[in-house]
Design a protein around this motif. Structure first.
Motif, PDB file in Angstrom:
ATOM      1  N   MET A   1       0.811  -1.245   0.215  1.00 16.86           N
ATOM      2  CA  MET A   1      -0.138  -0.093  -0.084  1.00 16.86           C
ATOM      3  C   MET A   1       0.848   1.147   0.008  1.00 16.86           C
ATOM      4  O   MET A   1       1.821   1.339   0.633  1.00 16.86           O
ATOM      5  CB  MET A   1      -0.990   0.028   1.268  1.00 16.86           C
ATOM      6  N   ASN A   2       0.071   2.183  -0.604  1.00 22.96           N
ATOM      7  CA  ASN A   2       1.281   3.596  -0.603  1.00 22.96           C
ATOM      8  C   ASN A   2       0.816   4.269   0.477  1.00 22.96           C
ATOM      9  O   ASN A   2       0.033   4.106   1.186  1.00 22.96           O
ATOM     10  CB  ASN A   2       0.771   4.140  -1.990  1.00 22.96           C
ATOM     11  N   LEU A   3       1.803   5.371   0.811  1.00 22.52           N
ATOM     12  CA  LEU A   3       1.527   6.404   2.135  1.00 22.52           C
ATOM     13  C   LEU A   3       0.098   6.878   2.125  1.00 22.52           C
ATOM     14  O   LEU A   3      -0.328   7.064   2.852  1.00 22.52           O
ATOM     15  CB  LEU A   3       2.720   6.916   1.959  1.00 22.52           C
ATOM     16  N   LYS A   4      -0.138   7.432   1.004  1.00 22.21           N
ATOM     17  CA  LYS A   4      -1.509   8.122   0.833  1.00 22.21           C
ATOM     18  C   LYS A   4      -2.696   7.207   1.425  1.00 22.21           C
ATOM     19  O   LYS A   4      -3.543   7.660   2.364  1.00 22.21           O
ATOM     20  CB  LYS A   4      -1.717   8.515  -0.430  1.00 22.21           C
ATOM     21  N   LYS A   5      -2.796   6.066   1.190  1.00 21.85           N
ATOM     22  CA  LYS A   5      -3.964   5.048   1.598  1.00 21.85           C
ATOM     23  C   LYS A   5      -3.705   4.777   3.319  1.00 21.85           C
ATOM     24  O   LYS A   5      -4.814   4.985   3.800  1.00 21.85           O
ATOM     25  CB  LYS A   5      -3.960   3.585   0.950  1.00 21.85           C
ATOM     26  N   VAL A   6      -2.550   4.796   3.544  1.00 14.86           N
ATOM     27  CA  VAL A   6      -2.098   4.418   4.913  1.00 14.86           C
ATOM     28  C   VAL A   6      -2.783   5.385   5.789  1.00 14.86           C
ATOM     29  O   VAL A   6      -3.371   5.453   6.923  1.00 14.86           O
ATOM     30  CB  VAL A   6      -0.905   4.074   5.112  1.00 14.86           C
ATOM     31  N   LEU A   7      -2.412   6.805   5.386  1.00 14.55           N
ATOM     32  CA  LEU A   7      -2.478   8.005   6.199  1.00 14.55           C
ATOM     33  C   LEU A   7      -4.123   8.248   6.134  1.00 14.55           C
ATOM     34  O   LEU A   7      -4.776   8.732   6.853  1.00 14.55           O
ATOM     35  CB  LEU A   7      -2.098   9.258   5.463  1.00 14.55           C
ATOM     36  N   VAL A   8      -4.833   7.935   5.007  1.00 14.42           N
ATOM     37  CA  VAL A   8      -6.303   8.262   4.949  1.00 14.42           C
ATOM     38  C   VAL A   8      -7.064   7.120   5.927  1.00 14.42           C
ATOM     39  O   VAL A   8      -7.917   7.483   6.700  1.00 14.42           O
ATOM     40  CB  VAL A   8      -6.700   7.800   3.292  1.00 14.42           C
ATOM     41  N   TRP A   9      -6.601   5.902   6.024  1.00 17.58           N
ATOM     42  CA  TRP A   9      -7.055   4.928   6.922  1.00 17.58           C
ATOM     43  C   TRP A   9      -6.836   5.251   8.317  1.00 17.58           C
ATOM     44  O   TRP A   9      -7.648   5.181   9.466  1.00 17.58           O
ATOM     45  CB  TRP A   9      -6.579   3.499   6.715  1.00 17.58           C
ATOM     46  N   LEU A  10      -5.382   5.913   8.700  1.00 18.93           N
ATOM     47  CA  LEU A  10      -5.350   6.000  10.067  1.00 18.93           C
ATOM     48  C   LEU A  10      -6.315   7.560  10.333  1.00 18.93           C
ATOM     49  O   LEU A  10      -6.495   7.405  11.588  1.00 18.93           O
ATOM     50  CB  LEU A  10      -3.825   6.888  10.051  1.00 18.93           C
ATOM     51  N   ALA A  11      -6.437   8.331   9.547  1.00 22.78           N
ATOM     52  CA  ALA A  11      -7.249   9.682   9.591  1.00 22.78           C
ATOM     53  C   ALA A  11      -8.971   9.141   9.893  1.00 22.78           C
ATOM     54  O   ALA A  11      -9.569   9.243  11.018  1.00 22.78           O
ATOM     55  CB  ALA A  11      -7.455  10.421   8.516  1.00 22.78           C
ATOM     56  N   VAL A  12      -9.086   7.922   9.144  1.00 23.14           N
ATOM     57  CA  VAL A  12     -10.549   7.385   9.219  1.00 23.14           C
ATOM     58  C   VAL A  12     -10.652   6.778  10.840  1.00 23.14           C
ATOM     59  O   VAL A  12     -11.848   6.983  11.364  1.00 23.14           O
ATOM     60  CB  VAL A  12     -10.794   6.584   8.168  1.00 23.14           C
ATOM     61  N   ALA A  13      -9.609   5.975  11.096  1.00 28.99           N
ATOM     62  CA  ALA A  13      -9.559   5.181  12.387  1.00 28.99           C
ATOM     63  C   ALA A  13      -9.651   6.022  13.629  1.00 28.99           C
ATOM     64  O   ALA A  13     -10.423   6.074  14.389  1.00 28.99           O
ATOM     65  CB  ALA A  13      -8.303   4.253  12.357  1.00 28.99           C
ATOM     66  N   PHE A  14      -8.835   7.634  13.451  1.00 30.64           N
ATOM     67  CA  PHE A  14      -8.843   8.301  14.292  1.00 30.64           C
ATOM     68  C   PHE A  14     -10.410   8.919  14.685  1.00 30.64           C
ATOM     69  O   PHE A  14     -10.878   9.116  15.691  1.00 30.64           O
ATOM     70  CB  PHE A  14      -7.862   9.414  14.205  1.00 30.64           C
ATOM     71  N   VAL A  15     -10.770   9.329  13.594  1.00 29.95           N
ATOM     72  CA  VAL A  15     -12.304  10.065  13.801  1.00 29.95           C
ATOM     73  C   VAL A  15     -13.123   9.164  14.285  1.00 29.95           C
ATOM     74  O   VAL A  15     -14.046   9.255  15.205  1.00 29.95           O
ATOM     75  CB  VAL A  15     -12.801  10.342  12.230  1.00 29.95           C
ATOM     76  N   VAL A  16     -13.253   7.781  13.710  1.00 31.66           N
ATOM     77  CA  VAL A  16     -14.303   6.909  14.382  1.00 31.66           C
ATOM     78  C   VAL A  16     -13.823   6.443  15.822  1.00 31.66           C
ATOM     79  O   VAL A  16     -14.773   6.532  16.760  1.00 31.66           O
ATOM     80  CB  VAL A  16     -13.840   5.348  13.685  1.00 31.66           C
ATOM     81  N   PHE A  17     -12.716   6.681  16.523  1.00 33.40           N
ATOM     82  CA  PHE A  17     -12.107   6.401  17.546  1.00 33.40           C
ATOM     83  C   PHE A  17     -13.009   7.667  18.304  1.00 33.40           C
ATOM     84  O   PHE A  17     -13.473   7.560  19.697  1.00 33.40           O
ATOM     85  CB  PHE A  17     -10.891   6.190  17.777  1.00 33.40           C
ATOM     86  N   TYR A  18     -12.423   8.644  17.882  1.00 30.55           N
ATOM     87  CA  TYR A  18     -13.098  10.040  18.632  1.00 30.55           C
ATOM     88  C   TYR A  18     -14.489  10.085  18.796  1.00 30.55           C
ATOM     89  O   TYR A  18     -15.035  10.365  19.805  1.00 30.55           O
ATOM     90  CB  TYR A  18     -12.373  11.393  17.830  1.00 30.55           C
ATOM     91  N   VAL A  19     -15.253   9.602  17.682  1.00 31.17           N
ATOM     92  CA  VAL A  19     -16.673   9.493  17.772  1.00 31.17           C
ATOM     93  C   VAL A  19     -17.348   8.710  18.951  1.00 31.17           C
ATOM     94  O   VAL A  19     -18.005   8.887  19.661  1.00 31.17           O
ATOM     95  CB  VAL A  19     -17.095   9.272  16.487  1.00 31.17           C
ATOM     96  N   ILE A  20     -16.467   7.456  18.912  1.00 35.89           N
ATOM     97  CA  ILE A  20     -17.011   6.503  19.940  1.00 35.89           C
ATOM     98  C   ILE A  20     -16.685   7.029  21.326  1.00 35.89           C
ATOM     99  O   ILE A  20     -17.371   6.804  22.302  1.00 35.89           O
ATOM    100  CB  ILE A  20     -16.370   5.169  19.721  1.00 35.89           C
TER     101      ILE A  20
END
Length: 52
Positions: A1-20
């Motif tokens: 996977m390229n860096l952009k995909k990894v950063l997008v998935w990390l951002a999504v995971a952070f948002v989900v964690f914050y919302v929970i």
């Protein structure tokens, strides 16, 4: 996977964690963002109306 995909998935995971973890804060943040967008749209509409 390229860096952009990894950063997008990390951002999504952070948002989900914050919302929970803090749903009230998340709801307030979304409400504030919606109000800001509404204010911006009203300002643009007033500007365009003043041009006519």
């Amino acid at each position: 996977m390229n860096l952009k995909k990894v950063l997008v998935w990390l951002a999504v995971a952070f948002v989900v964690f914050y919302v929970i973890q803090q749903p009230e804060s998340s709801a307030q943040m979304v409400k504030s963002a919606g109000e800001a967008l509404g204010d911006a749209a009203s300002s643009i509409a007033a500007f365009v109306t003043s041009l006519v």
